[in-house]
Design an enzyme around this catalytic site. Structure first.
Site, PDB file in Angstrom:
ATOM      1  N   LYS A  65      66.433  55.114  27.046  1.00  0.00           N
ATOM      2  CA  LYS A  65      66.317  54.299  25.833  1.00  0.00           C
ATOM      3  C   LYS A  65      67.435  54.658  24.873  1.00  0.00           C
ATOM      4  CE  LYS A  65      63.213  55.335  22.705  1.00  0.00           C
ATOM      5  NZ  LYS A  65      61.880  55.526  22.113  1.00  0.00           N
ATOM      6  N   ALA A 222      59.678  63.269  12.018  1.00  0.00           N
ATOM      7  CA  ALA A 222      60.828  64.114  12.356  1.00  0.00           C
ATOM      8  C   ALA A 222      61.203  63.948  13.820  1.00  0.00           C
ATOM      9  CB  ALA A 222      60.521  65.577  12.052  1.00  0.00           C
ATOM     10  N   ASP A 223      62.202  63.098  14.070  1.00  0.00           N
ATOM     11  CA  ASP A 223      62.687  62.899  15.437  1.00  0.00           C
ATOM     12  C   ASP A 223      64.196  63.099  15.529  1.00  0.00           C
ATOM     13  OD1 ASP A 223      63.541  60.668  14.099  1.00  0.00           O
ATOM     14  OD2 ASP A 223      62.625  59.212  15.459  1.00  0.00           O
TER      15      ASP A 223
END
Length: 326
Positions: A65, A222-223
């Site tokens: 992705k 939070a990524d």
């Protein structure tokens, strides 16, 4: 096969996605799935990340992705915050099987992980929830949680008043639950059994003092290494469960706590898959404060994209093209 956002939304049911994501986490915990990989790149007004994973789900799949994340898009140019594409390949021979919109899959599979975590980590009698961040992720997260816990009252918080009011009206009607817009996040959380933070914040806003004993927190925002929603003191004082340890230590809430030296990796109680597989315990008392550091993994993308692809084939949905010879 090219599959659009609307088609993904039609094909991917939240309960079906939760079952598939839970199975993917379990396979990883049992060593039956490859370690997922991630690549991030920052640009002046946002960033890009690529998440890739492979898993045998009755058929071997590789999924990658590529997502763009531009937090100011909506107010600046009307574009979505998140845009991207998912590619699905046969992991046995490399054949490209599908290209599909990533927005719907990202939102639904992330909400699915929140629902799964709530099933194992929230108190069984949890009835009051706070949703911090009233966008699409907040909507799906609430829907997923309501499949596993008897939610009766929801506090909705967002710095965007229009978004908050829209969320309140739509979810009250759609889910037949009491949704109350609030301006004081701390007051809302102190009255809640569950809190979901799903914002694009780069500064922590949820404090240890705002969380009562027994609360379950799903920290979703939070990524990437520059995002943070929870004060590190809150993370240090809780039972911490992560989706993937290496990823949380690199881009999640855990990353900040490690950076400030308030915890070590030994503070992590378990990966969610270990709890699903039964090798680690989930909640063991009604007083535990438990945080799920949800960074979003390629395992979730593989599980979700495989469902969409197989259901699209069965329903005759999607547009077939030949990229090599077209």
């Amino acid at each position: 096969m090219i599959i659009t956002k609307r088609e993904v939304e039609w094909l991917l049911d939240i309960q079906e996605c939760m079952d598939a994501v839970a199975y993917a986490f379990k396979l990883h915990a049992e060593g039956k799935a490859l370690q997922p990989k991630i690549l991030g790149l920052h640009v002046p007004h946002g960033g890009f990340h690529i998440k890739a994973g492979a898993m045998d789900l009755g058929r071997p799949y590789f999924v990658a992705k590529a997502n763009a994340n531009f937090p100011d898009n909506m107010k600046n140019n009307g574009l979505p915050t998140i845009q991207g594409v998912i590619i699905v390949c046969d992991a046995a021979n490399g054949k490209l099987l599908a290209l599909m919109d990533s927005i719907a899959i990202t939102v639904i599979r992330t909400g699915a992980a929140t629902g799964i975590a709530a099933k194992y980590l929230a108190r069984k009698d949890a009835k009051v929830a706070t949703i911090c961040g009233c966008g699409n992720q907040g909507r799906v997260s609430l829907k997923a949680m309501m499949t596993v816990r008897p939610i009766e009252r929801v506090y909705a918080y967002d710095i965007d008043q229009t978004q908050k009011n829209k969320f309140t009206k739509e979810l009250t009607e759609a889910l037949n639950v009491q949704v109350i817009p609030v301006d004081d996040l701390g007051l809302a959380v102190r009255q809640s059994d569950i809190c979901v933070t799903c914002t694009t914040s780069k500064k922590p806003f949820l404090n240890k003092e705002d969380v009562k004993p027994g609360t379950f927190i799903a920290a979703v925002g939070a990524d990437s290494e520059d995002k943070q929603e929870l004060q590190t003191t809150l993370l240090a004082s809780c039972k911490l469960v992560v989706d993937i340890l290496e990823q949380s230590a690199t881009i999640g809430e855990l990353h900040h706590a490690l950076e400030y030296g308030v915890v070590t990796r030994d503070h992590v109680h378990a990966e969610l898959g270990e709890i699903i597989a039964g090798s680690k315990t989930g909640r063991t008392s009604d007083d535990e404060v438990i945080v799920f550091d949800s960074t979003g993994t390629a395992l979730q993308d593989v599980a979700s994209a495989a469902i969409v692809y197989e259901k699209a084939i069965g329903a005759g949905i999607g547009m077939s093209v030949n990229l090599a010879n077209g």
